[in-house]
Design an enzyme around this catalytic site. Structure first.
Site: not given
Length: 396
Positions: A282, A316
């Site tokens: 990610d 994030a």
């Protein structure tokens, strides 16, 4: 060590440990000819130039099926140059293939990113990791567990929007994520699956039953398990419970020690097993770069001590690399090395339908491989038999 021999049409790699689908072989030889693996054996065959890798680990090249960016570039930049930057930087982490992953943004920006991946794949990239397609993460989410996805751009996965994705991306569209409780989620899942696209479930406040409905419709991936979803409770199992309980769902795991506690990583692996636990990064564009202020889609992100957060404090993405994810799974979650490596190579290859040519060390497979030391630092990466990264070359 004769690294020059890797330019030969026929050579053999010998390593103290070779990670194969059957297990880890000691002091085995991997024979390579014209970019493909001819055989794996316990002795050197005639006609092959030997490259002795010494006391190191030879593994299948890693595949990152959920990565947004690297080294200052992002899939959402929607340029061939951005994808080239990502592709050229990833081999130093052992990655030989990846999915360019989007993030929630205005709809036309998402479509532009998909069009760029498709056109770049058609032309091809010079060297580096192979771009294997697109992973659409957003905008089909709900606000409760939005993470770093701006809710003002959330949309329902209508039949028309799914048709747009399929038209713009074509066969390069590999995974689409959605929240099972969004209007039309079950119908969208069926539509995507019918067109050969994997459906992932995430950034969702869905109940157990809502997730089950999407699984019944064909959804097979849990987006970064635990993060961005309703949690597990003994009277309402929620999204986490549905994904852990289902034998059909593959759980993505971010093994950076921040997104998920090591004990929970270990528990999840014991529950899902190696065959249904996929390591992902990610990673956002700060991967491989120092702490500082960066951008993830429409949002500014602050990276401090390697941890990426939005201004409101939400995680994030990450700055994790896939080789370090393997190390963390083995050292922190106590998963055997052979299993952790398969979770980052063989399994994602199977998910993406490329396991007939990459993701394992076996006769007939492409020689897309990586070499690591005992601390899982990457020393060498090959894509289709060609050297794309060498730590030895960089230090000479």
């Amino acid at each position: 060590m004769m690294m020059d021999c890797i330019t030969d049409s026929q050579y053999a790699l010998k390593a103290s440990q070779v990670f194969t689908p059957e297990g880890i072989l000691d002091n085995a030889f991997v024979h390579i000819s014209n970019g493909r693996i001819d055989s794996v054996s316990d002795s050197l065959k005639t006609g092959y130039t030997l490259v002795d890798l010494g006391n190191h680990k030879l593994m299948p090249g890693l595949i990152d099926m959920h990565i947004h960016g690297q080294s200052g570039a992002d899939t959402m930049d929607a340029t061939p140059e951005a994808l080239a930057t990502i592709a050229n930087d990833l081999p130093k982490t052992g990655v030989v293939g990846f999915l360019g992953t989007t993030v929630t943004a205005p709809w036309q920006k998402v479509l532009a990113a998909l069009a760029n991946v498709k056109s770049t794949m058609a032309v091809g990239l010079e060297g580096g990791a192979e771009i294997l397609g697109t992973y659409v993460e957003g905008p089909f989410f709900t606000p409760r567990h939005k993470g770093a996805h701006p809710e003002e751009f959330f949309l329902a996965p209508s039949q028309e929007r799914i048709a747009d994705l399929l038209e713009v991306a074509g066969n390069s569209l590999k995974v689409v994520a959605l929240a099972p409780e969004t209007e039309g989620a079950v119908e969208a899942t069926k539509q995507l699956v019918a067109n050969g696209v994997r459906v992932a479930m995430g950034h969702t406040d869905a109940t157990y039953d809502q997730v089950e409905d999407c699984i019944e419709a064909g959804a097979t991936i849990g987006v970064h398990l635990y993060n961005g979803m309703s949690g597990l409770h003994h009277r309402e199992p929620g999204s986490v419970g549905a994904m852990l309980a289902s034998d059909s769902v593959i759980a993505e795991m971010i093994a950076d020690g921040v997104h998920v506690h090591p004990a929970v990583l270990k528990l999840s692996w014991k529950c899902k097993g190696t065959e249904r636990s996929a390591l992902i990064t990610d990673c956002m564009c700060a991967g491989g770069l120092p702490d500082g202020t960066y951008q993830l889609g429409e949002l500014p992100v602050q990276v401090k001590n390697g941890v990426a957060r939005t201004e409101c404090g939400s995680l994030a993405g990450s700055t994790l690399s896939l080789n370090m994810a393997i190390r963390n799974m083995t050292r922190l979650a106590e998963v055997p090395e052979w299993d952790a490596v398969r979770m980052a190579s063989e399994l994602p290859a199977r998910i993406l339908g490329v396991n007939d040519r990459m993701g394992s060390i076996a006769a007939g497979m492409e020689a897309s491989l990586t070499v690591m030391d005992d601390d899982f630092n990457v020393l060498l990466t090959l894509v289709k038999g060609q050297q794309v990264f060498s730590a030895w070359s960089e230090t000479n």
